[in-house]
Scaffold this motif. Structure first.
Motif, mmCIF file in Angstrom:
data_model
loop_
_atom_site.group_PDB
_atom_site.id
_atom_site.type_symbol
_atom_site.label_atom_id
_atom_site.label_comp_id
_atom_site.label_asym_id
_atom_site.label_seq_id
_atom_site.Cartn_x
_atom_site.Cartn_y
_atom_site.Cartn_z
ATOM 1 N N PHE A 291 91.305 119.808 97.207
ATOM 2 C CA PHE A 291 90.623 120.886 95.867
ATOM 3 C C PHE A 291 92.259 120.957 94.947
ATOM 4 C CE2 PHE A 291 89.475 124.398 97.875
ATOM 5 C CZ PHE A 291 90.526 125.406 97.393
ATOM 6 N N LEU B 119 88.774 121.264 90.464
ATOM 7 C CA LEU B 119 88.925 120.411 90.890
ATOM 8 C C LEU B 119 88.416 120.129 92.135
ATOM 9 C CD1 LEU B 119 88.018 117.222 89.924
ATOM 10 C CD2 LEU B 119 90.546 117.185 89.057
ATOM 11 N N MET B 120 87.633 119.222 92.627
ATOM 12 C CA MET B 120 87.163 118.892 93.692
ATOM 13 C C MET B 120 88.420 116.910 93.718
ATOM 14 S SD MET B 120 86.274 121.132 96.245
ATOM 15 C CE MET B 120 85.885 119.553 97.199
ATOM 16 N N THR C 257 88.278 114.287 96.115
ATOM 17 C CA THR C 257 86.270 113.764 96.370
ATOM 18 C C THR C 257 85.975 113.280 94.657
ATOM 19 O OG1 THR C 257 85.004 115.092 97.310
ATOM 20 C CG2 THR C 257 86.605 114.672 99.260
ATOM 21 N N ASP C 258 86.316 114.529 94.023
ATOM 22 C CA ASP C 258 85.124 114.159 92.877
ATOM 23 C C ASP C 258 86.511 112.686 91.621
ATOM 24 O OD1 ASP C 258 83.014 115.701 93.158
ATOM 25 O OD2 ASP C 258 83.796 117.451 92.369
ATOM 26 N N LEU D 43 87.242 109.980 90.060
ATOM 27 C CA LEU D 43 87.161 109.100 90.850
ATOM 28 C C LEU D 43 88.257 107.478 90.514
ATOM 29 C CD1 LEU D 43 83.804 108.837 87.856
ATOM 30 C CD2 LEU D 43 84.039 108.727 90.722
ATOM 31 N N THR E 69 86.054 112.800 86.087
ATOM 32 C CA THR E 69 85.923 112.598 87.557
ATOM 33 C C THR E 69 84.171 111.925 86.968
ATOM 34 O OG1 THR E 69 84.792 114.536 86.000
ATOM 35 C CG2 THR E 69 86.091 114.488 87.730
ATOM 36 N N GLU E 70 83.022 112.047 87.056
ATOM 37 C CA GLU E 70 81.061 111.786 86.527
ATOM 38 C C GLU E 70 80.994 112.127 85.272
ATOM 39 O OE1 GLU E 70 76.980 110.909 88.516
ATOM 40 O OE2 GLU E 70 78.550 111.766 90.192
ATOM 41 N N ASN E 71 81.456 113.310 85.197
ATOM 42 C CA ASN E 71 80.788 113.693 83.643
ATOM 43 C C ASN E 71 81.874 115.198 82.795
ATOM 44 O OD1 ASN E 71 78.177 114.045 84.824
ATOM 45 N ND2 ASN E 71 78.263 115.662 86.162
ATOM 46 N N ASN F 68 89.994 106.093 93.063
ATOM 47 C CA ASN F 68 89.173 106.619 94.706
ATOM 48 C C ASN F 68 88.770 104.990 95.802
ATOM 49 O OD1 ASN F 68 88.003 107.869 96.613
ATOM 50 N ND2 ASN F 68 87.341 109.497 95.103
ATOM 51 N N LYS G 66 85.147 104.943 96.078
ATOM 52 C CA LYS G 66 83.839 104.973 94.337
ATOM 53 C C LYS G 66 84.098 104.263 93.717
ATOM 54 C CE LYS G 66 84.004 109.883 94.443
ATOM 55 N NZ LYS G 66 82.512 110.325 95.104
ATOM 56 N N ASN H 42 81.548 103.615 89.157
ATOM 57 C CA ASN H 42 80.561 104.508 87.927
ATOM 58 C C ASN H 42 80.385 103.513 86.680
ATOM 59 O OD1 ASN H 42 79.103 107.254 87.615
ATOM 60 N ND2 ASN H 42 80.923 107.785 85.860
#
Length: 244
Positions: free
Chosen positions: A142, A154-155, A157-158, A160, A173-175, A206, A209, A223
């Motif tokens: 992270f 911030l991980m 893996t999160d 995108l 990221t997603e959000n 990534n 993803k 996404n």
């Protein structure tokens, strides 16, 4: 900083309390004798003790200092009218931070307090128990991204994908989006090349993803959004993918 005052002369006690307040510190108790001082010391746990030697009761200030250091080593500044060598030598055995003679000089007391806490809470508490760890990166899975006065976790893996705008990289990221002032090359050096791949001169994705790759439109779906796939990057991407 929390200060305990041990002084049996009311005028001196009041003067010290006002002085402590003017410096922006907190007086957590004023004691004129040993048992009361011990009660404050054990319940309030002061950061520093301003301690007279000749106080009411059976215990002297030197006796108190010995107990303080045995129970919880704490910086002690003696403020006393005793300037004889014998008393000083006895006080010295408790390893005080300073030994000031009444009437004390406010500037000298202020500097003694600052040096006492600096030695007690900087030198000892900042000892690095790990040897030569300055170049060891903590937890590589992270990042901490600076947002105003905070470092937000911030991980990796999160993430995108990453895009570039002017001198900034945007981590999608997603959000949420994280904006950092860093080049794409500098960021790429911190990412795992088995999971992240450049797909455009201004994009890194990534690969875990990715939902699909449109080879005719030169886009990558992540996404529900489309990320560009540069023609010069397509062959390298396809070559490195596991395909059926």
């Amino acid at each position: 900083m929390n200060i305990l005052i041990v002084e049996d002369e009311p005028n001196y006690a009041d003067t010290l309390e006002m002085f402590v307040d003017e410096l922006g510190y907190q007086t957590i108790g004023i004691a004129e004798e040993g048992q009361k001082a011990l009660k404050f010391f054990r319940s309030k746990q002061p950061d520093l003790v301003l301690l007279d030697i000749n106080i009411e009761g059976e215990m002297s200030g030197i006796d108190l200092a010995r107990i303080f250091q045995a129970e919880r080593p704490t910086p002690v500044i003696f403020i006393t009218s005793y300037d004889d060598k014998d008393t000083f030598n006895k006080a010295k055995e408790t390893v005080p931070s300073a030994y000031l003679i009444k009437p004390f000089d406010p500037v000298q007391l202020e500097r003694s307090m600052e040096l006492a806490t600096l030695r007690a809470y900087t030198t000892s508490h900042e000892e690095d128990v790990f040897e030569d760890n300055r170049h060891v990166v903590l937890a590589k899975d992270f990042f901490f991204v600076k947002e105003r006065n905070k470092l937000v976790k911030l991980m990796i893996t999160d993430i995108l994908w990453v895009s570039v705008e002017d001198k900034y990289c945007i981590l999608h990221t997603e959000n949420k989006k994280f904006v950092i002032r860093q080049s794409l090359k500098e960021l790429a050096d911190k990412l795992n090349p088995q999971e992240f791949v450049q797909t455009h001169r201004s994009h890194i994705v990534n690969i875990k993803k990715v939902e699909d790759i449109d080879l005719s439109q030169f886009t990558i779906a992540i996404n529900g959004e489309e990320v560009p796939l540069g023609k010069s990057y397509k062959d390298n991407l396809i070559h490195r993918l596991q395909t059926l």
